[in-house]
Motif scaffolding. Structure first.
Motif, PDB file in Angstrom:
ATOM      1  N   THR A 195      -5.522  -1.017   5.029  1.00  0.00           N
ATOM      2  CA  THR A 195      -4.281  -1.780   4.962  1.00  0.00           C
ATOM      3  C   THR A 195      -4.535  -3.113   4.257  1.00  0.00           C
ATOM      4  O   THR A 195      -5.571  -3.728   4.477  1.00  0.00           O
ATOM      5  CB  THR A 195      -3.754  -2.026   6.388  1.00  0.00           C
ATOM      6  N   GLY A 196      -3.602  -3.517   3.423  1.00  0.00           N
ATOM      7  CA  GLY A 196      -3.766  -4.775   2.716  1.00  0.00           C
ATOM      8  C   GLY A 196      -4.132  -4.561   1.257  1.00  0.00           C
ATOM      9  O   GLY A 196      -4.068  -5.487   0.456  1.00  0.00           O
ATOM     10  N   THR A 197      -4.493  -3.324   0.909  1.00  0.00           N
ATOM     11  CA  THR A 197      -4.901  -3.038  -0.468  1.00  0.00           C
ATOM     12  C   THR A 197      -3.733  -2.529  -1.304  1.00  0.00           C
ATOM     13  O   THR A 197      -3.877  -2.326  -2.505  1.00  0.00           O
ATOM     14  CB  THR A 197      -5.992  -1.954  -0.488  1.00  0.00           C
ATOM     15  N   GLY A 198      -2.602  -2.275  -0.660  1.00  0.00           N
ATOM     16  CA  GLY A 198      -1.463  -1.685  -1.363  1.00  0.00           C
ATOM     17  C   GLY A 198      -1.527  -0.165  -1.356  1.00  0.00           C
ATOM     18  O   GLY A 198      -0.917   0.505  -2.191  1.00  0.00           O
ATOM     19  N   LYS A 199      -2.207   0.409  -0.372  1.00  0.00           N
ATOM     20  CA  LYS A 199      -2.398   1.865  -0.357  1.00  0.00           C
ATOM     21  C   LYS A 199      -1.079   2.622  -0.116  1.00  0.00           C
ATOM     22  O   LYS A 199      -0.914   3.735  -0.596  1.00  0.00           O
ATOM     23  CB  LYS A 199      -3.444   2.271   0.683  1.00  0.00           C
ATOM     24  N   THR A 200      -0.142   1.988   0.615  1.00  0.00           N
ATOM     25  CA  THR A 200       1.112   2.699   0.897  1.00  0.00           C
ATOM     26  C   THR A 200       1.849   3.009  -0.405  1.00  0.00           C
ATOM     27  O   THR A 200       2.326   4.128  -0.610  1.00  0.00           O
ATOM     28  CB  THR A 200       2.012   1.853   1.829  1.00  0.00           C
ATOM     29  N   PHE A 219       3.082  -1.343 -14.066  1.00  0.00           N
ATOM     30  CA  PHE A 219       3.577  -0.118 -13.437  1.00  0.00           C
ATOM     31  C   PHE A 219       4.151   0.837 -14.479  1.00  0.00           C
ATOM     32  O   PHE A 219       4.082   2.045 -14.319  1.00  0.00           O
ATOM     33  CB  PHE A 219       4.616  -0.459 -12.362  1.00  0.00           C
ATOM     34  N   TYR A 232       6.901  -6.921  -7.169  1.00  0.00           N
ATOM     35  CA  TYR A 232       5.566  -6.422  -7.498  1.00  0.00           C
ATOM     36  C   TYR A 232       5.480  -6.430  -9.022  1.00  0.00           C
ATOM     37  O   TYR A 232       6.289  -5.793  -9.683  1.00  0.00           O
ATOM     38  CB  TYR A 232       5.373  -4.963  -7.067  1.00  0.00           C
ATOM     39  N   THR A 246       2.142  -6.377 -10.799  1.00  0.00           N
ATOM     40  CA  THR A 246       0.922  -5.714 -11.263  1.00  0.00           C
ATOM     41  C   THR A 246       0.439  -4.734 -10.201  1.00  0.00           C
ATOM     42  O   THR A 246       0.422  -5.075  -9.020  1.00  0.00           O
ATOM     43  CB  THR A 246      -0.198  -6.777 -11.453  1.00  0.00           C
ATOM     44  N   ASP A 270       0.912  -4.623   8.966  1.00  0.00           N
ATOM     45  CA  ASP A 270       0.904  -5.392   7.731  1.00  0.00           C
ATOM     46  C   ASP A 270       1.535  -6.746   8.008  1.00  0.00           C
ATOM     47  O   ASP A 270       2.740  -6.882   8.082  1.00  0.00           O
ATOM     48  CB  ASP A 270       1.680  -4.643   6.647  1.00  0.00           C
ATOM     49  N   GLN A 286      -3.715   1.309  -6.464  1.00  0.00           N
ATOM     50  CA  GLN A 286      -2.520   1.874  -7.108  1.00  0.00           C
ATOM     51  C   GLN A 286      -2.850   2.317  -8.538  1.00  0.00           C
ATOM     52  O   GLN A 286      -2.446   3.401  -8.967  1.00  0.00           O
ATOM     53  CB  GLN A 286      -1.377   0.843  -7.101  1.00  0.00           C
TER      54      GLN A 286
HETATM   55  P1  AMP Z   1      -0.483  -1.867   2.267  1.00  0.00           P
HETATM   56  O1  AMP Z   1      -1.959  -1.933   2.019  1.00  0.00           O
HETATM   57  O2  AMP Z   1       0.148  -0.692   1.679  1.00  0.00           O
HETATM   58  O3  AMP Z   1      -0.153  -2.057   3.732  1.00  0.00           O
HETATM   59  O4  AMP Z   1       0.171  -3.128   1.495  1.00  0.00           O
HETATM   60  C1  AMP Z   1      -0.139  -4.453   1.808  1.00  0.00           C
HETATM   61  C2  AMP Z   1       0.926  -5.438   1.324  1.00  0.00           C
HETATM   62  O5  AMP Z   1       0.859  -5.597  -0.086  1.00  0.00           O
HETATM   63  C3  AMP Z   1       2.346  -5.002   1.634  1.00  0.00           C
HETATM   64  O6  AMP Z   1       3.039  -6.138   2.121  1.00  0.00           O
HETATM   65  C4  AMP Z   1       2.934  -4.579   0.317  1.00  0.00           C
HETATM   66  O7  AMP Z   1       4.316  -4.821   0.260  1.00  0.00           O
HETATM   67  C5  AMP Z   1       2.168  -5.472  -0.659  1.00  0.00           C
HETATM   68  N1  AMP Z   1       1.967  -4.865  -1.988  1.00  0.00           N
HETATM   69  C6  AMP Z   1       1.614  -3.583  -2.246  1.00  0.00           C
HETATM   70  N2  AMP Z   1       1.475  -3.384  -3.566  1.00  0.00           N
HETATM   71  C7  AMP Z   1       1.739  -4.566  -4.156  1.00  0.00           C
HETATM   72  C8  AMP Z   1       1.749  -5.011  -5.526  1.00  0.00           C
HETATM   73  N3  AMP Z   1       1.447  -4.199  -6.516  1.00  0.00           N
HETATM   74  N4  AMP Z   1       2.073  -6.299  -5.767  1.00  0.00           N
HETATM   75  C9  AMP Z   1       2.376  -7.141  -4.743  1.00  0.00           C
HETATM   76  N5  AMP Z   1       2.372  -6.792  -3.440  1.00  0.00           N
HETATM   77  C10 AMP Z   1       2.054  -5.526  -3.149  1.00  0.00           C
END
Ligand code: AMP
Length: 448
Positions: free
Chosen positions: A47-52, A3, A21, A23, A309, A28
């Protein structure tokens, strides 16, 4: 890749470390530098990819770098989400990332009182995470102003369009300055999403983490052929066998989900239902209980489960197949996350064979058909061909053997080739109601 190398500020890095987190995820790594550099971004990620965090981290950083307005301050970032649950989830995530930045993140959705939301606006909001319907209510009452918005995110834009929110999005856009940075995230880049991007984004940079509708390879797919009226018993048998695992069960209708949860409960399998007819408080409570592991079984409609999530879910069961094949991908997107193995089991009645074929076509692979002893359907299902009738010829109703003198009804011999009646999806109805409500309120105000 870390990061730090993405150029994130120390306050955010500290919060990420607190969240463990280490990596950046691929979306991201791609999106954060582009957003920090000021580009509009069209992001393909579900959802699940860390897009938020992919849009949330750079968004918070940009706001934190601007001088903090004093006293009453209006939202400077707006994130539109399709559902209340997603609004809560996104705002919770952003709040945890922003904990060292002194930025206020507020969620706005319907089904709860307006006054606490009006009070929150009075106290000052930096980031507003909102569902379109309630936001429009506030805009029309003048209790929310979006004239200071510099960053706009359309999250799960494909879902918002599915739910009939396009007119609402267009109305919200009229309140947002045209000088702004816009990010649009969607699971797919279908033509209507590209059209939306053309309308609202300027020279967007495109990033995508998975090809359209790809499914994690670690997920095992299985289908159990079963008659519709035996599905519940088969579900109970599976859930009883897999008694240690958390399971998300998908049903077709709100009423069906409620009834199923009650029947599971009666069979000694405590379950909660989550769907659009439940109050916001009831939905959130059910979700919290499921997430904390207090409740093992959650029965949900597609709309209610959208974007939830729920990390590391080992098993998703489709009590009913979705009417639209893409929803299968969204449903099972809740299992097999982050490389964990997951399982997707579908109970398929002979009338659903055509839906199974559509899903297989979309996935580009066959789903293993596995008949459970004692649950063989009365009609065989051939998943790779047209619905097929394996009853002996002599036992089949003949077109020519209709009751004497009765004219043949045109639909009488067509049933084998028609699927279930096309039902309007829950989301479409919710979206339409939302639009109608807005229109009605507009009319009432006009009459006053
Ligand atoms: P999202 O796709 O934004 O709904 O995120 C899915 C899940 O991944 C959520 O529980 C986040 O907290 C987690 N997450 C997002 N980015 C990371 C990261 N870089 N490392 C570990 N977990 C993550």
């Amino acid at each position: 890749m870390s990061f730090e190398t993405l150029g994130l500020a120390p306050g955010l890095l500290r919060a990420l470390a607190d969240n463990q987190y280490t990596t950046p995820t691929p979306i991201q790594a791609q999106a954060i530098p582009l957003v920090l550099a000021g580009h509009d971004v069209l992001g393909g990620a579900q959802t699940g990819t860390g897009k938020t965090a992919a849009f949330g981290l750079p968004l918070l950083q940009k706001l934190a770098e601007l001088p903090k307005p004093q006293g009453l301050h209006r939202p400077r970032a707006l994130i539109l989400t399709p559902t209340r649950e997603l609004a809560v989830q996104v705002s919770d995530n952003l709040r945890s990332y922003a904990k060292y930045l002194r930025l206020n993140v507020t969620a706005l959705f319907g089904g709860v009182g307006m006054q606490p939301q009006i009070d929150a606006f009075r106290r000052g909001v930096d980031v507003l995470v909102a569902c379109p319907g309630r936001l429009i209510d506030h805009l029309e009452r003048g209790t929310c102003k979006l004239g200071e918005v510099q960053l706009l995110v359309l999250d799960e834009a494909d879902r918002m369009l599915d739910m009939g929110f396009l007119p609402s999005i267009q109305r919200v856009m009229k309140h947002v300055p045209s000088q702004r940075q816009t990010l649009l995230f969607s699971a797919t880049f279908e033509p209507r999403i590209k059209a939306l991007a053309l309308d609202f984004l300027k020279n967007p940079q495109q990033v995508q983490v998975a090809a359209q509708n790809t499914v994690v390879e670690t997920i095992q797919h299985r289908a159990h052929p079963v008659d519709g009226n035996k599905k519940r018993d088969l579900l109970i048998q599976i859930l009883a066998e897999r008694h240690t695992e958390q399971v998300l069960v998908f049903g077709k209708t709100k009423h069906g989900c409620n009834r199923l949860a009650e029947q599971l409960e009666a069979a000694g399998l405590p379950a909660l239902a989550i769907h659009g007819n439940k109050s916001q408080a009831a939905r959130q409570k059910a979700l919290n209980e499921f997430k904390s592991g207090k409740t093992r079984i959650l029965v949900a409609t597609d709309v209610a489960a959208r974007g939830l999530d729920i990390p590391q879910l080992p098993l998703v069961i489709n009590h009913d197949l979705p009417m639209v094949a893409e929803d299968y991908v969204h449903r099972i997107g809740r299992t097999g996350r982050n490389g964990a193995s997951g399982e997707a089991i579908s109970l398929v009645a002979p009338e659903e064979a055509h839906l199974l074929r559509q899903i297989q076509k979309l996935l580009g692979r066959d789903i293993v058909m596995d008949t459970v002893a004692g649950f063989a359907p009365s009609r065989a299902i051939r998943s790779d061909a047209k619905p097929f009738d394996n009853t002996p010829r002599a036992a089949r109703p003949s077109r020519n053997r209709r009751p004497h003198g009765k004219p043949r009804k045109p639909e009488a011999h067509a049933h084998a080739h028609t699927g279930p009646k096309p039902v309007q999806r829950e989301g479409q109805r919710e979206g339409q109601r939302e639009g109608q409500r807005g229109a009605r309120q507009g009319e009432r105000r006009g009459a006053r």
